[in-house]
Design an enzyme around this catalytic site. Structure first.
Site, short mmCIF file in Angstrom:
data_model
loop_
_atom_site.label_atom_id
_atom_site.label_comp_id
_atom_site.label_asym_id
_atom_site.label_seq_id
_atom_site.Cartn_x
_atom_site.Cartn_y
_atom_site.Cartn_z
N ASP A 1 -6.09 2.68 11.03
CA ASP A 1 -4.79 3.40 11.49
C ASP A 1 -4.99 5.29 10.79
OD1 ASP A 1 -3.60 1.79 13.12
OD2 ASP A 1 -3.24 0.34 11.05
N SER B 1 -2.43 -9.94 5.48
CA SER B 1 -1.77 -8.73 5.91
C SER B 1 -1.67 -8.60 7.34
CB SER B 1 -2.86 -7.82 5.62
OG SER B 1 -2.92 -5.89 6.96
N ASP C 1 0.52 -1.23 0.10
CA ASP C 1 0.13 -0.26 -0.35
C ASP C 1 0.98 1.53 0.12
OD1 ASP C 1 -2.80 -1.11 -0.38
OD2 ASP C 1 -3.02 -1.68 1.98
N ARG D 1 1.23 4.16 16.10
CA ARG D 1 0.84 5.34 14.38
C ARG D 1 1.22 6.48 15.29
NH1 ARG D 1 1.41 0.93 11.84
NH2 ARG D 1 -0.14 0.27 10.98
#
Ligand code: ARG
Length: 397
Positions: free
Chosen positions: A123, A174, A14, A94
């Site tokens: 996220d 993932s 991504d 994050r």
């Protein structure tokens, strides 16, 4: 001169697509990789892939110690588990990545940052809410969310745009990982009835394979783990060592259906051996050293703390205030906890502290009892007085 954008870059599919999209939109992309102990791939290879994808600059920051000290210590002191199970692995990293995005943007004079999140997860919220709180004048872009591609479409998109993506991107799950644990989702896990494939685990060994137990003693000073079996380590090293020790026994495998902030229920499998072992030990030391009311009230604060962090509000007023409460409770949380690591579990088998509130002479059922049992009668009379009075009224009606 093209606009400059600082993109949070992991090296995965991504974020590679993100570089391509921003470049196509005429931006100069600075790829920023914040190392929070994701391990796995060589960081130099990740850095190079960003350049191969078309970034004008690729920066790597080693934030492992900062992550351990500033994010994992507070998480441990909060015994932080979202929905009582998930140790907030991704949710903790994050805000730190966002902090470095904002700092780097400032240093480079950029007014825009970006991330590679899709529009379905937590996220994206965590990145953008953290950036908003730290640097309200920065703009956040989400080039991958804007495309709304499926994973297969993203692979095709990357190939068509000549982006060098890894073969591993065809992996069946993932994965997001850092030193606090691994988060695995999608693929076969999307059916909540499917048992997790043994192949998806990397931090833990199969707990059903018989092995002899290991005992480990963790020493805490004011709520911070500082030594394992008497050997002093930094927080980062404590976590790394325990990932190996507890991971060997399959401690910390967590299979849940979780409520995302965006309203979706999702099936996730985590493995967090050090986090699960440390929280068990820390919570136990609190049982020994905190007063009953403080301990009981703290459990509520912990749940609120975990919700705030899960929901992307790391840099918020309420979170800072809860941090202050939690930090204050840690003053006497010093001592040793012994854990037995065996068959997927970390079980406390001993605890001791110079700050202990456990009084043997009060607790003993043997000779030497210092607790005067005649106190109890009057105590119970007063304790139950409101119930007695209201019961008399209710029975009379
Ligand atoms: N569900 C977890 C969370 O929201 C894990 C997210 C993992 N992120 C990822 N990009 N795979 O914290």
């Amino acid at each position: 001169m093209a606009d400059r954008v600082v993109l949070a870059y992991s090296g995965g599919l991504d974020t590679c697509v993100g570089i391509g999209r921003l470049r196509d939109a005429g931006k100069d992309v600075v790829a920023l990789t914040v190392d929070v102990g994701q391990g796995g791939e060589d960081i130099a290879a990740i850095r190079q892939r960003a350049l191969d994808c078309g970034a004008v600059e690729s920066i790597v920051i080693d934030a492992k110690d900062e992550f351990a000290g500033d994010h994992l210590v507070p998480a441990l002191q909060a015994n932080a588990l979202y929905q009582k199970r998930y140790p907030l692995v991704s949710a903790l990293s994050r805000p730190l990545i966002a902090k470095h995005l904002a700092l780097t943007a400032k240093q480079l004079g950029a007014d825009t940052v970006a991330h590679g999140c899709t529009g379905k997860g937590n996220d994206q919220v965590r990145f953008e809410a953290a950036v908003a709180a730290l640097a309200p004048d920065l703009t956040s872009l989400a080039p991958v969310r804007d495309l709304a591609l499926t994973r297969d479409q993203a692979i095709v998109h990357a190939q068509q745009h000549g982006l060098p993506i890894e073969q591993s991107e065809r992996a069946p799950w993932s994965v997001d990982q850092n030193v606090w644990g691994r988060a695995v989702a999608t693929g076969s896990l999307e059916d909540p009835w499917n048992a997790p494939d043994e192949q998806l685990y990397a931090y833990t060994q199969d707990p059903t394979v018989p092995q002899d137990p290991d005992d480990v003693t963790i020493t805490f000073e004011q709520g911070v783990p500082v030594a394992i079996d008497g050997q002093r380590f930094s927080m980062l090293r404590v976590v790394q060592e325990l990932n190996a020790l507890a991971g060997k026994h399959g401690v910390g495998r967590i299979d849940v259906v979780e409520d995302r902030l965006v309203g979706i229920k999702s099936r996730e499998v985590y493995e967090a051996p050090a986090a699960v072992a440390l929280i068990a030990a820390h919570e136990e030391l609190e049982s020994l050293t905190l007063e009953r009311d403080v301990n009981r009230y703290k459990r509520q604060v912990e749940s609120d703390w975990a919700d705030l962090v899960y929901d992307g509000l790391w840099f918020s007023g309420l979170k800072r205030s809860l941090d202050a409460f939690i930090a204050h409770t840690q003053q006497h949380v010093s001592g040793d906890v012994r854990l037995r690591l065996h068959a997927g579990r970390a079980v406390v088998t001993g605890r001791r502290s110079s700050q202990s509130l456990y009084d043997h002479d009060l607790a003993t059922a043997d000779a030497g009892d210092a607790f005067d049992q005649s106190w109890s009668k009057g105590f119970i009379d007063i304790w139950s007085l409101p119930s007695k009075i209201s019961a008399r009224r209710d029975l009379a009606n």
